[in-house]
Write a protein that holds these residues in place. Structure first.
Motif, PDB file in Angstrom:
ATOM      1  N   ASP A   1      40.779  33.110  47.004  1.00 40.14           N
ATOM      2  CA  ASP A   1      40.796  31.973  45.668  1.00 40.14           C
ATOM      3  C   ASP A   1      42.071  31.269  45.985  1.00 40.14           C
ATOM      4  OD1 ASP A   1      41.475  31.201  43.153  1.00 40.14           O
ATOM      5  OD2 ASP A   1      41.131  33.006  42.105  1.00 40.14           O
ATOM      6  N   ARG A   2      42.046  29.924  45.793  1.00 37.14           N
ATOM      7  CA  ARG A   2      43.247  28.940  46.153  1.00 37.14           C
ATOM      8  C   ARG A   2      43.476  28.157  44.876  1.00 37.14           C
ATOM      9  NH1 ARG A   2      41.442  29.043  52.006  1.00 37.14           N
ATOM     10  NH2 ARG A   2      43.190  30.059  53.026  1.00 37.14           N
ATOM     11  N   ARG A   3      43.109  28.726  43.736  1.00 39.76           N
ATOM     12  CA  ARG A   3      43.545  27.746  42.484  1.00 39.76           C
ATOM     13  C   ARG A   3      44.937  27.688  42.230  1.00 39.76           C
ATOM     14  NH1 ARG A   3      40.340  31.277  38.010  1.00 39.76           N
ATOM     15  NH2 ARG A   3      40.472  32.822  39.693  1.00 39.76           N
ATOM     16  N   ASP A   4      45.824  28.712  42.769  1.00 42.97           N
ATOM     17  CA  ASP A   4      47.164  28.613  42.657  1.00 42.97           C
ATOM     18  C   ASP A   4      47.618  27.698  43.741  1.00 42.97           C
ATOM     19  OD1 ASP A   4      46.432  30.304  44.666  1.00 42.97           O
ATOM     20  OD2 ASP A   4      48.043  31.662  44.500  1.00 42.97           O
ATOM     21  N   VAL A   5      47.166  27.294  44.652  1.00 40.70           N
ATOM     22  CA  VAL A   5      47.301  26.307  45.863  1.00 40.70           C
ATOM     23  C   VAL A   5      47.208  25.169  45.178  1.00 40.70           C
ATOM     24  CG1 VAL A   5      46.871  25.388  48.012  1.00 40.70           C
ATOM     25  CG2 VAL A   5      46.631  27.985  47.914  1.00 40.70           C
ATOM     26  N   LEU A   6      46.081  24.809  44.653  1.00 37.85           N
ATOM     27  CA  LEU A   6      45.742  23.601  44.028  1.00 37.85           C
ATOM     28  C   LEU A   6      46.761  23.318  42.788  1.00 37.85           C
ATOM     29  CD1 LEU A   6      43.886  21.366  43.766  1.00 37.85           C
ATOM     30  CD2 LEU A   6      42.271  22.656  42.683  1.00 37.85           C
ATOM     31  N   SER A   7      46.957  24.423  41.983  1.00 40.91           N
ATOM     32  CA  SER A   7      47.874  23.956  40.856  1.00 40.91           C
ATOM     33  C   SER A   7      49.391  23.664  41.151  1.00 40.91           C
ATOM     34  CB  SER A   7      47.703  25.001  39.775  1.00 40.91           C
ATOM     35  OG  SER A   7      48.065  26.251  40.291  1.00 40.91           O
ATOM     36  N   ALA A   8      49.669  24.421  42.223  1.00 37.13           N
ATOM     37  CA  ALA A   8      51.037  24.500  42.714  1.00 37.13           C
ATOM     38  C   ALA A   8      51.378  23.193  43.298  1.00 37.13           C
ATOM     39  CB  ALA A   8      51.719  25.711  43.391  1.00 37.13           C
TER      40      ALA A   8
ATOM     41  N   THR B   1      35.633  23.313  45.357  1.00 35.00           N
ATOM     42  CA  THR B   1      36.294  24.163  44.442  1.00 35.00           C
ATOM     43  C   THR B   1      37.185  24.947  44.985  1.00 35.00           C
ATOM     44  OG1 THR B   1      35.721  26.058  42.667  1.00 35.00           O
ATOM     45  CG2 THR B   1      34.554  26.033  44.754  1.00 35.00           C
ATOM     46  N   ALA B   2      38.443  25.286  44.276  1.00 38.27           N
ATOM     47  CA  ALA B   2      39.488  26.221  44.721  1.00 38.27           C
ATOM     48  C   ALA B   2      39.043  27.775  44.425  1.00 38.27           C
ATOM     49  CB  ALA B   2      40.740  26.016  43.952  1.00 38.27           C
ATOM     50  N   PHE B   3      37.895  28.190  43.730  1.00 37.37           N
ATOM     51  CA  PHE B   3      37.597  28.979  43.428  1.00 37.37           C
ATOM     52  C   PHE B   3      36.836  30.009  44.864  1.00 37.37           C
ATOM     53  CE2 PHE B   3      37.153  28.499  38.885  1.00 37.37           C
ATOM     54  CZ  PHE B   3      37.442  29.309  38.388  1.00 37.37           C
ATOM     55  N   PRO B   4      37.161  31.352  44.987  1.00 36.71           N
ATOM     56  CA  PRO B   4      36.414  32.079  45.986  1.00 36.71           C
ATOM     57  C   PRO B   4      34.881  32.132  45.714  1.00 36.71           C
ATOM     58  CG  PRO B   4      37.473  33.580  44.605  1.00 36.71           C
ATOM     59  CD  PRO B   4      37.654  32.107  43.941  1.00 36.71           C
ATOM     60  N   ASP B   5      34.230  32.741  46.692  1.00 30.52           N
ATOM     61  CA  ASP B   5      32.744  33.041  46.447  1.00 30.52           C
ATOM     62  C   ASP B   5      32.796  34.202  45.386  1.00 30.52           C
ATOM     63  OD1 ASP B   5      31.562  31.230  48.282  1.00 30.52           O
ATOM     64  OD2 ASP B   5      31.132  33.065  49.655  1.00 30.52           O
ATOM     65  N   SER B   6      31.703  34.128  44.416  1.00 25.20           N
ATOM     66  CA  SER B   6      31.365  35.128  43.662  1.00 25.20           C
ATOM     67  C   SER B   6      30.895  36.513  44.428  1.00 25.20           C
ATOM     68  CB  SER B   6      30.359  34.774  42.374  1.00 25.20           C
ATOM     69  OG  SER B   6      29.086  34.703  43.161  1.00 25.20           O
ATOM     70  N   GLU B   7      30.903  37.543  43.719  1.00 28.76           N
ATOM     71  CA  GLU B   7      30.037  38.582  44.553  1.00 28.76           C
ATOM     72  C   GLU B   7      28.631  38.428  45.061  1.00 28.76           C
ATOM     73  OE1 GLU B   7      31.809  41.109  45.954  1.00 28.76           O
ATOM     74  OE2 GLU B   7      33.409  40.310  45.296  1.00 28.76           O
ATOM     75  N   GLU B   8      28.073  37.766  43.998  1.00 22.54           N
ATOM     76  CA  GLU B   8      26.402  37.303  44.188  1.00 22.54           C
ATOM     77  C   GLU B   8      26.460  36.528  45.159  1.00 22.54           C
ATOM     78  OE1 GLU B   8      24.714  35.013  40.612  1.00 22.54           O
ATOM     79  OE2 GLU B   8      22.884  35.053  41.757  1.00 22.54           O
TER      80      GLU B   8
ATOM     81  N   ILE C   1      25.403  23.118  42.829  1.00 21.71           N
ATOM     82  CA  ILE C   1      25.869  23.894  43.717  1.00 21.71           C
ATOM     83  C   ILE C   1      27.299  24.176  43.107  1.00 21.71           C
ATOM     84  CG2 ILE C   1      26.801  24.445  46.128  1.00 21.71           C
ATOM     85  CD1 ILE C   1      23.749  24.078  45.939  1.00 21.71           C
ATOM     86  N   ILE C   2      28.124  23.235  42.949  1.00 18.59           N
ATOM     87  CA  ILE C   2      29.584  23.627  42.359  1.00 18.59           C
ATOM     88  C   ILE C   2      29.856  22.817  41.007  1.00 18.59           C
ATOM     89  CG2 ILE C   2      32.091  23.168  42.919  1.00 18.59           C
ATOM     90  CD1 ILE C   2      31.243  23.678  45.661  1.00 18.59           C
ATOM     91  N   SER C   3      29.593  23.354  40.114  1.00 18.88           N
ATOM     92  CA  SER C   3      29.920  22.704  38.679  1.00 18.88           C
ATOM     93  C   SER C   3      31.042  22.087  38.524  1.00 18.88           C
ATOM     94  CB  SER C   3      29.606  23.622  37.456  1.00 18.88           C
ATOM     95  OG  SER C   3      30.812  24.660  37.567  1.00 18.88           O
ATOM     96  N   GLN C   4      31.148  21.014  37.497  1.00 19.48           N
ATOM     97  CA  GLN C   4      32.489  20.363  36.983  1.00 19.48           C
ATOM     98  C   GLN C   4      33.403  21.324  37.064  1.00 19.48           C
ATOM     99  OE1 GLN C   4      31.552  16.745  34.648  1.00 19.48           O
ATOM    100  NE2 GLN C   4      29.545  17.188  34.938  1.00 19.48           N
ATOM    101  N   GLU C   5      33.182  22.234  36.029  1.00 18.72           N
ATOM    102  CA  GLU C   5      34.133  23.280  35.712  1.00 18.72           C
ATOM    103  C   GLU C   5      34.819  24.001  36.591  1.00 18.72           C
ATOM    104  OE1 GLU C   5      30.883  23.393  34.619  1.00 18.72           O
ATOM    105  OE2 GLU C   5      31.467  22.062  32.996  1.00 18.72           O
ATOM    106  N   LYS C   6      34.049  24.150  38.031  1.00 21.27           N
ATOM    107  CA  LYS C   6      34.509  25.107  39.254  1.00 21.27           C
ATOM    108  C   LYS C   6      35.337  23.850  39.947  1.00 21.27           C
ATOM    109  CE  LYS C   6      32.799  29.198  39.528  1.00 21.27           C
ATOM    110  NZ  LYS C   6      31.435  29.800  40.066  1.00 21.27           N
ATOM    111  N   THR C   7      35.093  22.636  39.886  1.00 16.21           N
ATOM    112  CA  THR C   7      35.993  21.770  40.660  1.00 16.21           C
ATOM    113  C   THR C   7      37.138  21.137  39.898  1.00 16.21           C
ATOM    114  OG1 THR C   7      34.014  20.667  41.557  1.00 16.21           O
ATOM    115  CG2 THR C   7      35.895  19.165  41.574  1.00 16.21           C
TER     116      THR C   7
END
Ligand code: MLT
Length: 264
Positions: free
Chosen positions: A194-201, A119-126, A216-222
């Motif tokens: 967070d690297r979602r912008d790297v992925l989308s750009a 995923t391009a998301f960072p870790d959540s606080e949890e 561990i990593i859902s489809q939505e997160k990928t």
């Protein structure tokens, strides 16, 4: 395995097959062995370069916290030593976090890239809290109980009962992770941005692979981007470990993607 020195550390890697270069990165507490069943399905058409990441397998495991950027720089230094100006880079989970750092800083070294159960998301606080707990656990009790607890969570629930041999193989690989390597890498994952912008750009060809039953990593997160350069594939019935749970279907997915990359 072959060895190179990257940033003062030995990085071990496998280099198998002929053809366009393809680099495969493994996940946390894995090693190049994660890809052992996939590489033979690719290596008649692709040169597969499969490192043990810093802190894993037979590579050096320096003390202290690592960064995803350091781990990405190791990959680039390996490509430099191998005199490979451009490759296709696919990363499993932690390997995907590293892949996105390469995309951000060295896109000119890539023909295309992919995130496999990543995923391009960072870790959540949890999750950030859990990383700290993992580090103190490993420091107190060693790698074995940590791996014993973690590995079954990576597989589709049915596979845990039906394929103990897959779970045992992944555990055996995980036990070889030096404790300081697991701790250093956990801190690297914790601090990644967070690297979602790297992925989308990115305008490169992109492959995103999710496991239908990945806990561990859902489809939505990928699947954070849906645009023409991005191929999204869900592998049915697998968890976070399609390279062990369905190596033939993962290899077929990769070959279809690589055919697209080559036709561009
Ligand atoms: C991995 O397989 O690399 C890990 O599950 C990634 C993570 O913990 O974020």
């Amino acid at each position: 395995m072959e060895k190179v020195i990257c940033d003062g550390n030995t990085i071990s890697y496998k280099d198998q097959g002929q053809g366009e270069p393809l680099v495969l990165l493994h996940g946390f507490c894995g090693s190049s062995e994660y890809w052992d069943q996939v590489v033979p399905l690719l290596s008649d058409r692709y040169r597969c370069i499969v490192p043990d990441l810093r802190g894993h397998g037979l590579s050096d495991a320096p003390m202290g916290a690592y960064t995803i950027e350091q781990m990405a720089d190791d990959v680039i230094q390996l490509l430099d030593v191998l005199e490979l100006p451009k490759v296709t880079l696919l990363g499993h989970s932690l390997g995907g976090y590293i892949t996105l750092s390469v995309v951000q800083r060295y896109a000119n070294r890539l023909n295309g890239f992919g995130l496999i159960h990543s995923t391009a998301f960072p870790d959540s606080e949890e999750t950030k809290e859990k990383r700290l707990l993992a580090v103190s656990n490993i420091q107190a009790n060693g790698i074995t109980p940590f791996v014993d607890n973690m590995i079954p969570t990576l597989f589709a629930p049915d596979h845990v009962g039906d394929h103990p041999e897959w779970i045992n193989l992944a555990k055996e690989i995980g036990y070889k992770t030096p404790p300081q390597g697991a701790c250093g890498s956990a801190m690297a994952m914790r601090e990644r941005p967070d690297r979602r912008d790297v992925l989308s750009a990115s305008v490169l060809p992109v492959l995103l692979v999710a496991g239908e039953e990945d806990g561990i990593i859902s489809q939505e997160k990928t699947f954070t981007v849906d645009q023409p350069n991005v191929t999204q594939v869900t592998i049915a019935g697998v968890g976070h470990m399609s390279m062990l749970e369905a190596p033939d279907r993962l290899a077929a997915t990769i070959i279809t993607f690589l055919d697209q990359v080559q036709s561009i």
